[in-house]
Design a protein around this motif. Sequence first.
Motif, PDB file in Angstrom:
ATOM      1  N   GLU A   1      -6.617   8.509  -1.133  1.00 56.74           N
ATOM      2  CA  GLU A   1      -6.993   7.326  -0.037  1.00 56.74           C
ATOM      3  C   GLU A   1      -6.545   6.187  -0.512  1.00 56.74           C
ATOM      4  O   GLU A   1      -6.029   5.798  -1.735  1.00 56.74           O
ATOM      5  N   THR A   2      -6.165   5.266   0.295  1.00 56.77           N
ATOM      6  CA  THR A   2      -5.658   3.868   0.132  1.00 56.77           C
ATOM      7  C   THR A   2      -6.203   2.866   0.865  1.00 56.77           C
ATOM      8  O   THR A   2      -6.514   3.477   2.274  1.00 56.77           O
ATOM      9  N   THR A   3      -6.276   1.698   0.571  1.00 52.50           N
ATOM     10  CA  THR A   3      -6.989   0.673   1.555  1.00 52.50           C
ATOM     11  C   THR A   3      -6.059  -0.174   1.436  1.00 52.50           C
ATOM     12  O   THR A   3      -5.285  -0.742   0.838  1.00 52.50           O
TER      13      THR A   3
ATOM     14  N   LYS B   1      -5.866   7.813   4.932  1.00 50.33           N
ATOM     15  CA  LYS B   1      -5.837   8.994   3.973  1.00 50.33           C
ATOM     16  C   LYS B   1      -4.390   9.266   3.536  1.00 50.33           C
ATOM     17  O   LYS B   1      -3.441   9.190   4.287  1.00 50.33           O
TER      18      LYS B   1
ATOM     19  N   LYS C   1      -4.966   8.028   9.658  1.00 47.77           N
ATOM     20  CA  LYS C   1      -6.354   7.809   9.965  1.00 47.77           C
ATOM     21  C   LYS C   1      -6.978   8.961   9.766  1.00 47.77           C
ATOM     22  O   LYS C   1      -6.417  10.208   9.916  1.00 47.77           O
TER      23      LYS C   1
ATOM     24  N   ARG D   1      -6.779  -6.597   1.883  1.00 45.00           N
ATOM     25  CA  ARG D   1      -8.109  -6.775   1.270  1.00 45.00           C
ATOM     26  C   ARG D   1      -8.944  -6.604   2.268  1.00 45.00           C
ATOM     27  O   ARG D   1      -8.966  -7.510   3.256  1.00 45.00           O
TER      28      ARG D   1
ATOM     29  N   PRO E   1      -8.139  -1.293   6.530  1.00 41.61           N
ATOM     30  CA  PRO E   1      -8.501  -0.027   6.699  1.00 41.61           C
ATOM     31  C   PRO E   1      -8.350   0.939   5.532  1.00 41.61           C
ATOM     32  O   PRO E   1      -7.486   0.687   4.950  1.00 41.61           O
ATOM     33  N   GLU E   2      -9.046   1.957   5.557  1.00 38.58           N
ATOM     34  CA  GLU E   2      -8.931   2.896   4.460  1.00 38.58           C
ATOM     35  C   GLU E   2      -8.189   4.169   5.220  1.00 38.58           C
ATOM     36  O   GLU E   2      -8.728   4.741   6.099  1.00 38.58           O
TER      37      GLU E   2
ATOM     38  N   ALA F   1       0.899  -1.192  -0.071  1.00 44.60           N
ATOM     39  CA  ALA F   1      -0.067   0.083  -0.075  1.00 44.60           C
ATOM     40  C   ALA F   1       0.940   1.060  -0.092  1.00 44.60           C
ATOM     41  O   ALA F   1       0.521   2.281  -0.609  1.00 44.60           O
TER      42      ALA F   1
END
Length: 209
Positions: free
Chosen positions: A187-189, A198, A170, A192, A195-196, A119
């Motif tokens: 944004e990134t998650t 910022k 967060k 799978r 959490p998303e 990520a």
Amino acid sequence: MLDQSAGIVLRPATVGDIDEITRVVAEAFEHDDPIEEFVFPSEAVRRRNAPRMLRVMLKYRFIPAGGAEIAVRDGAIVGAILWYPAGYRKSLWREAVSGPQFLWAMGSATPRGIAVDDALERVAPVRPHNFVVYLGCEPAAQRMGVGKALMVSLRDRSDREGVPLYGICKDDNVGFYEALGGHRVGETTIGRGGPEMKVMMREAVGANV
């Protein structure tokens, strides 16, 4: 560097600081951190394995790369900021040496740890930049200017180097970065169903973009 207003001395971290940095940062991220909770869902496992993981990262990534600074007050380490410096590349030799230690430290959480690294790489820009990974201080020193002093130091370093400063956080921490000149760029998650987060960025002052 001395932050007179908070009585805090900032200095680069050394290998001799690893134990104390591990303690301080692990305590700071033990509760209410979406990424740590995603990597180690069990609190008991998190308490045991998160410090092990952090110690390996300090020894083989952050300190060798020059991406670790600590805050000292009254002779004790009370906070730390850890980042991947501009132009950072993982050392194949260090990754090979540290691999077994990472596996030991993370156990069954290894795939989730890899998802975090993926990520970070996914949102990092191609151009040189500094990327904050950890910013924490011990609970007793929170809201005393420790985190701000460390972040301002890296912000000013980024200005001198002429590179942007990136990080993920967060929702609750967006305001902290905005107050220091950053703004949300996406944004990134994590993994799978994780959490998303910022994506925050601050352009270097005076940089040509």
